[in-house]
Design an enzyme around this catalytic site. Structure first.
Site, PDB file in Angstrom:
ATOM      1  N   ASP A  11      60.679  17.456  -9.430  1.00  0.00           N
ATOM      2  CA  ASP A  11      61.255  16.933 -10.665  1.00  0.00           C
ATOM      3  C   ASP A  11      60.905  15.440 -10.737  1.00  0.00           C
ATOM      4  O   ASP A  11      60.620  14.813  -9.700  1.00  0.00           O
ATOM      5  CB  ASP A  11      62.770  17.152 -10.633  1.00  0.00           C
ATOM      6  CG  ASP A  11      63.500  16.418 -11.748  1.00  0.00           C
ATOM      7  OD1 ASP A  11      63.103  16.592 -12.918  1.00  0.00           O
ATOM      8  OD2 ASP A  11      64.441  15.663 -11.446  1.00  0.00           O
ATOM      9  N   LEU A  12      60.936  14.873 -11.927  1.00  0.00           N
ATOM     10  CA  LEU A  12      60.586  13.456 -12.058  1.00  0.00           C
ATOM     11  C   LEU A  12      61.814  12.546 -12.033  1.00  0.00           C
ATOM     12  O   LEU A  12      62.114  11.918 -11.034  1.00  0.00           O
ATOM     13  CB  LEU A  12      59.770  13.237 -13.341  1.00  0.00           C
ATOM     14  CG  LEU A  12      58.334  13.784 -13.329  1.00  0.00           C
ATOM     15  CD1 LEU A  12      57.641  13.533 -14.666  1.00  0.00           C
ATOM     16  CD2 LEU A  12      57.524  13.170 -12.192  1.00  0.00           C
ATOM     17  N   THR A  45      59.231  19.368 -14.765  1.00  0.00           N
ATOM     18  CA  THR A  45      60.079  18.382 -15.430  1.00  0.00           C
ATOM     19  C   THR A  45      60.537  18.844 -16.806  1.00  0.00           C
ATOM     20  O   THR A  45      59.909  19.703 -17.429  1.00  0.00           O
ATOM     21  CB  THR A  45      59.298  17.044 -15.555  1.00  0.00           C
ATOM     22  OG1 THR A  45      60.106  16.079 -16.241  1.00  0.00           O
ATOM     23  CG2 THR A  45      57.996  17.235 -16.330  1.00  0.00           C
ATOM     24  N   GLY A  46      61.601  18.251 -17.260  1.00  0.00           N
ATOM     25  CA  GLY A  46      62.033  18.461 -18.638  1.00  0.00           C
ATOM     26  C   GLY A  46      61.231  17.619 -19.612  1.00  0.00           C
ATOM     27  O   GLY A  46      61.268  17.860 -20.821  1.00  0.00           O
ATOM     28  N   LYS A 199      62.946  25.873 -15.411  1.00  0.00           N
ATOM     29  CA  LYS A 199      61.888  25.471 -14.486  1.00  0.00           C
ATOM     30  C   LYS A 199      61.495  26.586 -13.523  1.00  0.00           C
ATOM     31  O   LYS A 199      60.343  26.645 -13.067  1.00  0.00           O
ATOM     32  CB  LYS A 199      62.326  24.226 -13.714  1.00  0.00           C
ATOM     33  CG  LYS A 199      62.466  22.986 -14.580  1.00  0.00           C
ATOM     34  CD  LYS A 199      62.855  21.794 -13.740  1.00  0.00           C
ATOM     35  CE  LYS A 199      63.009  20.538 -14.591  1.00  0.00           C
ATOM     36  NZ  LYS A 199      63.325  19.359 -13.765  1.00  0.00           N
TER      37      LYS A 199
END
Length: 277
Positions: A11-12, A45-46, A199
């Site tokens: 994830d970022l 990531t979103g 995800k």
């Protein structure tokens, strides 16, 4: 310590990135060492493609990427890779937009891959959502009029007084066709994607592509949009700054994003030797 090839999903925000939105030197060295040792690194990531691709190139990746919390799964450097784009139906999006108008939210943004539609001009919101690049022109105006296609996602910036009412109405009217998530502080942004998109959907597809078994999937996250991914991964790792629900679900908890949590965990778990400055 393990020497088998792993798929490592990052994830970022709040995870790979520090609070200053950079990859720390130590974490970067560790991720690059894992890549050098033959492990597969992917970003999950979103964020949309436009605001994650710079980090992808910074790590020298040549793997698929998961954007919009699974609503877009694609390969930035291989056009032949079979991308999966799962947008919201336009009719559903327009109904949600009308709900937002009725509740008088602050603003609404629709994204169609990297095309951006903003209901009302808001420079602060545009900056936080990475819409300031010349190659991503923004269409500003009533989304009921301007949006004429199926959007990848909707982002809603509610007023303080209507957050609960908005969540309740989304659940009441659209629960069967959408997923809605809240962003972490300081932004009370509500993000909406098509039902069933998360995800884990992207991570499963990428793991299958590389023939990596579930038990050798490592995933790092910190927020509620990481829950399915952390649950799916054989090695689900919550950051030290993660929400409590994620920590309870994860197999492991590491240090925070400000303390090189990813680097620390991978060095120990994979037996990597990385010089520390």
């Amino acid at each position: 310590m393990t020497k088998s090839q792993h798929l490592i999903a990052l994830d970022l925000d709040g995870t790979l990135l520090t609070d200053g939105k950079i990859i720390s030197d130590r974490t970067k060295r560790t991720v690059l060492e894992a890549k050098e040792q033959g492990h597969i690194i992917v970003i999950s990531t979103g964020r949309p493609h436009r605001s994650s691709i710079d980090y992808y190139h910074e790590l020298g990746l040549d793997t698929p990427m998961v954007n919009f919390n699974g609503a877009l799964i694609h390969h930035p450097t291989d056009n032949k890779w079979d991308a999966l784009h799962s947008p919201l139906p336009e009719r559903t999006a327009k109904s949600i937009i009308q709900t937002c108008y009725d509740l008088e939210v602050k603003n609404i943004m629709a994204e169609v891959s990297d095309d951006i539609y903003l209901d009302r001009y808001d420079e602060e919101l545009m900056n936080i959502l990475h819409t300031d690049k010349e190659d991503n022109p923004i269409i500003i105006g009533s989304l009921k009029n301007e949006l004429n296609t199926d959007p990848t996602s909707l982002l809603i910036h509610p007023s303080e007084g209507n957050i609960d009412a908005l969540h309740e109405q989304l659940d009441r009217d659209h629960a069967s066709v959408i997923e809605h998530r809240k962003w972490g502080a300081p932004w009370n942004i509500i993000e909406i994607v098509r039902k069933g998109m998360n995800k884990a959907v992207g991570l499963k597809r990428i793991a299958h592509y590389y023939h990596i078994p579930q038990e050798r999937v490592i995933a790092f996250g910190d927020e509620d949009n990481d829950l399915e991914m952390i649950e799916y991964a054989g090695v689900g790792v919550a950051m030290g700054n993660a929400i409590d629900e994620l920590k309870q679900l994860a197999n492991h908890t590491t240090l925070t994003n400000e303390e090189n949590g990813i680097g620390s965990f991978l060095e120990n778990y994979l037996g990597l030797t990385v010089e520390k400055n």
